[in-house]
Design an enzyme around this catalytic site. Structure first.
Site, short mmCIF file in Angstrom:
data_model
loop_
_atom_site.label_atom_id
_atom_site.label_comp_id
_atom_site.label_asym_id
_atom_site.label_seq_id
_atom_site.Cartn_x
_atom_site.Cartn_y
_atom_site.Cartn_z
N ILE A 168 65.68 69.93 -33.52
CA ILE A 168 64.82 68.75 -33.51
C ILE A 168 65.40 67.65 -34.41
O ILE A 168 65.46 67.79 -35.63
CB ILE A 168 63.39 69.14 -33.93
CG1 ILE A 168 62.87 70.30 -33.06
CG2 ILE A 168 62.47 67.92 -33.83
CD1 ILE A 168 62.96 70.10 -31.55
N LEU A 344 95.66 57.11 -30.11
CA LEU A 344 95.92 56.81 -31.52
C LEU A 344 96.81 57.86 -32.18
O LEU A 344 97.07 57.79 -33.39
CB LEU A 344 94.59 56.67 -32.30
CG LEU A 344 94.11 55.22 -32.40
CD1 LEU A 344 93.59 54.73 -31.06
CD2 LEU A 344 93.05 55.07 -33.47
N GLY A 346 98.22 60.81 -34.16
CA GLY A 346 97.68 61.51 -35.33
C GLY A 346 96.55 60.74 -35.99
O GLY A 346 95.57 61.33 -36.45
N GLU A 369 68.56 65.93 -24.24
CA GLU A 369 67.76 65.20 -23.25
C GLU A 369 68.20 65.54 -21.83
O GLU A 369 68.28 64.67 -20.96
CB GLU A 369 67.89 63.69 -23.49
CG GLU A 369 67.56 63.36 -24.92
CD GLU A 369 66.52 62.30 -25.05
OE1 GLU A 369 65.98 61.87 -24.02
OE2 GLU A 369 66.23 61.93 -26.19
N GLY A 370 68.46 66.81 -21.62
CA GLY A 370 68.94 67.27 -20.32
C GLY A 370 70.45 67.34 -20.34
O GLY A 370 71.12 66.34 -20.58
N HIS A 372 74.35 67.80 -18.97
CA HIS A 372 75.08 67.16 -17.87
C HIS A 372 74.82 67.89 -16.54
O HIS A 372 74.59 67.27 -15.52
CB HIS A 372 76.56 67.21 -18.21
CG HIS A 372 77.31 66.00 -17.72
ND1 HIS A 372 76.91 64.72 -18.00
CD2 HIS A 372 78.41 65.90 -16.95
CE1 HIS A 372 77.77 63.88 -17.44
NE2 HIS A 372 78.68 64.56 -16.79
N ASP A 373 74.84 69.22 -16.61
CA ASP A 373 74.58 70.03 -15.40
C ASP A 373 73.18 69.76 -14.86
O ASP A 373 73.00 69.59 -13.65
CB ASP A 373 74.62 71.54 -15.75
CG ASP A 373 76.01 71.99 -16.18
OD1 ASP A 373 77.00 71.37 -15.77
OD2 ASP A 373 76.08 72.97 -16.96
P1 FAD Z 1 70.52 76.01 -22.28
O1 FAD Z 1 69.33 75.49 -21.55
O2 FAD Z 1 70.52 77.43 -22.74
O3 FAD Z 1 71.80 75.75 -21.36
C1 FAD Z 1 73.04 76.44 -21.54
C2 FAD Z 1 73.96 76.06 -20.39
O4 FAD Z 1 73.41 76.53 -19.16
C3 FAD Z 1 74.15 74.55 -20.24
O5 FAD Z 1 75.48 74.26 -19.89
C4 FAD Z 1 73.22 74.20 -19.08
O6 FAD Z 1 73.66 73.06 -18.38
C5 FAD Z 1 73.31 75.46 -18.24
N1 FAD Z 1 72.14 75.65 -17.38
C6 FAD Z 1 70.85 75.85 -17.78
N2 FAD Z 1 70.05 75.96 -16.72
C7 FAD Z 1 70.82 75.81 -15.61
C8 FAD Z 1 70.58 75.81 -14.20
N3 FAD Z 1 69.34 75.92 -13.69
N4 FAD Z 1 71.61 75.63 -13.37
C9 FAD Z 1 72.87 75.47 -13.86
N5 FAD Z 1 73.17 75.47 -15.17
C10 FAD Z 1 72.16 75.62 -16.04
N6 FAD Z 1 65.34 68.88 -28.38
C11 FAD Z 1 64.11 68.36 -28.70
O7 FAD Z 1 63.09 68.81 -28.20
N7 FAD Z 1 64.00 67.35 -29.62
C12 FAD Z 1 65.10 66.81 -30.23
O8 FAD Z 1 64.96 65.89 -31.05
C13 FAD Z 1 66.39 67.35 -29.93
N8 FAD Z 1 67.50 66.89 -30.61
C14 FAD Z 1 68.70 67.53 -30.41
C15 FAD Z 1 69.80 67.20 -31.22
C16 FAD Z 1 71.01 67.86 -31.08
C17 FAD Z 1 72.15 67.55 -31.98
C18 FAD Z 1 71.16 68.86 -30.06
C19 FAD Z 1 72.46 69.57 -29.86
C20 FAD Z 1 70.08 69.17 -29.26
C21 FAD Z 1 68.84 68.54 -29.43
N9 FAD Z 1 67.72 68.92 -28.68
C22 FAD Z 1 66.48 68.39 -28.98
C23 FAD Z 1 67.80 70.05 -27.74
C24 FAD Z 1 68.48 69.74 -26.42
O9 FAD Z 1 67.66 68.94 -25.64
C25 FAD Z 1 68.86 71.07 -25.76
O10 FAD Z 1 69.95 71.61 -26.49
C26 FAD Z 1 69.23 70.92 -24.31
O11 FAD Z 1 68.11 70.59 -23.54
C27 FAD Z 1 69.86 72.18 -23.73
O12 FAD Z 1 69.12 73.32 -24.04
P2 FAD Z 1 69.86 74.59 -24.66
O13 FAD Z 1 70.67 74.16 -25.81
O14 FAD Z 1 68.82 75.62 -24.89
O15 FAD Z 1 70.87 75.06 -23.53
#
Ligand code: FAD
Length: 390
Positions: A168, A344, A346, A369-370, A372-373
């Site tokens: 978060i 750039l 090194g 926020e979702g 890339h996949d």
């Molecule tokens: P997972 O959902 O476990 O995904 C792992 C992999 O599986 C990914 O490559 C994904 O694309 C893939 N995958 C998952 N489902 C599928 C599918 N159906 N089909 C194909 N591929 C799939 N969240 C908040 O609520 N509030 C915040 O303020 C916030 N800040 C953040 C700040 C940072 C620095 C980071 C790293 C994350 C933050 N997040 C926050 C969380 C972020 O939104 C989640 O990390 C993200 O939604 C992915 O969830 P996960 O890490 O559990 O990955």
């Protein structure tokens, strides 16, 4: 002027109003004076520059599209986009702080909150007196937030909140958390949890190689008593959190492009000055290919963002269009950051230049926020009508 000049190959500036350009310049000036000189050190130390919260509030970067009456800026979506673009040209972590505050904390309180909630929280969040965070993701539920375990149980004039949130942004410094939890009927509800409520803690997440100047933490709820007046009356279900995420992703589409512009600008200038084999490296075809592709992608993304901004202003943009723009900008920016870093040599891996920091930051931006996949699947479902998520 010695202010940054954004690449503008297709004269997109002509599509902006004087007010838009004024707003962009004021944020650009702020980034030059207050962010660029300090941000590398904070990122290297993995420290959040807490003092910028008040500055960002004063500048109007929190909730720019929220009405003035509630402590927002009352501006349009192009203005909001340009602000995020300039902030992220400084650092993705700084833009994240503003995105979370404006789109994920102020927006839901404005859109789903009661009049009392709006009046109590929005002015202090808008001015930067308070910092907020947004708790949706859980340890076992990231891409699939509908499966969340965090829950509330009815207890008369209050509810009892249990569970935990992970990753978060802003959490360790937040006075206010917008939290999504399931009620006893299994419906997702939004509630405002305040620092100091018993059983609520925000342990910091350490060891990030990305967004190091943004504080990230957990939200832990151990039988937290939350008064019912802190629950959003107006919204139930996943459409609550998803509605805010659409606003925040719109800002990310512009923001990530800001980071890309910075990388391009630095690589272009470097290529004119750095001499190898008796020539500036910019005179070699391989380096020109990189630069030509960068400016092409930046230009395409600029036009996409601008058009999306117009649709947002008209209330016609779909969440799927926002999703596409977020995914596009993240892809463009990550590719440009990597190519610019190589240009750039090194020097590209040092903190002398912001490129490596942008490159590492963008790995979070392309994930949160979702992922890339997930955004690709959103477009896939939109055009085919088939749901490939599950
Ligand atoms: P997972 O959902 O476990 O995904 C792992 C992999 O599986 C990914 O490559 C994904 O694309 C893939 N995958 C998952 N489902 C599928 C599918 N159906 N089909 C194909 N591929 C799939 N969240 C908040 O609520 N509030 C915040 O303020 C916030 N800040 C953040 C700040 C940072 C620095 C980071 C790293 C994350 C933050 N997040 C926050 C969380 C972020 O939104 C989640 O990390 C993200 O939604 C992915 O969830 P996960 O890490 O559990 O990955």
């Amino acid at each position: 002027t010695d202010l940054f000049q954004s690449p503008d190959y297709f004269l997109v500036d002509e599509l902006l109003s004087d007010e838009h350009k004024l707003i962009r310049d004021s944020v650009r000036n702020y980034v030059k004076k207050e962010i660029s000189p300090i941000i590398e050190d904070y990122a290297q130390r993995a420290e959040f520059p807490e003092h910028i919260v008040k500055q960002l509030g004063d500048l109007g970067c929190f909730g720019p599209t929220v009405p003035v009456k509630y402590g927002g800026g009352g501006l349009d979506y192009i203005s909001y986009g340009l602000m995020m673009q300039e902030l992220e040209r400084g650092d993705s972590g700084v833009r994240s702080t503003a995105s979370v505050q404006g789109s994920l904390v102020m927006f839901p309180i404005y859109a789903y909150g009661s009049e009392e909630q709006r009046n109590k929280f929005l002015p202090k969040l808008g001015s930067g007196e308070w910092l907020g965070c947004f708790g949706l993701t859980e340890p076992d539920h990231g891409s699939n937030p509908a499966g969340m375990l965090t829950n509330i149980k009815d207890a008369g004039d209050h509810v009892i909140l249990n569970g935990s949130k992970m990753w978060i942004s802003n959490a360790p410094y937040a006075q206010v958390a917008v939290v999504w939890a399931k009620d006893e009927a299994g419906d997702i509800r939004g509630l405002i949890v305040e620092r100091g409520m018993e059983g609520f803690s925000t342990p910091t997440t350490h060891g990030k190689w990305s967004l190091r100047a943004s504080a990230t933490g957990e939200l832990v709820f151990d039988n937290v008593k939350v008064p019912k007046e802190n629950i959003f009356p107006e919204v139930k279900g996943l459409k609550g959190p998803l509605g805010c995420l659409t606003k925040a992703r719109y800002g990310i589409a512009w923001g990530a492009l800001g980071a890309a512009m910075d990388c391009y600008d630095i690589a272009l200038n470097y290529s004119k000055e750095r001499v190898q084999f008796g020539k500036p490296i910019g005179a070699f075809q391989l380096q020109q290919k990189k630069l030509a592709e960068m400016i092409t992608e930046i230009t395409k993304a600029q036009l996409l963002n601008w058009r999306l901004g117009v649709l947002m202003n008209e209330g016609r943009a779909t969440p799927q269009q926002v999703s596409m723009a977020k995914r596009n900008s993240c892809e463009v920016a990550t590719n440009i950051a990597r190519a610019a870093r190589q240009m750039l040599g090194g020097m590209g891996i040092t903190g002398e230049y912001p490129i490596m920091r942008h490159m590492m930051n963008l790995e979070s931006v392309i994930t949160y926020e979702g992922t890339h996949d997930i955004h690709l699947l959103v477009t896939g479902m939109d055009v085919t009508g088939f749901n490939a998520f599950k």
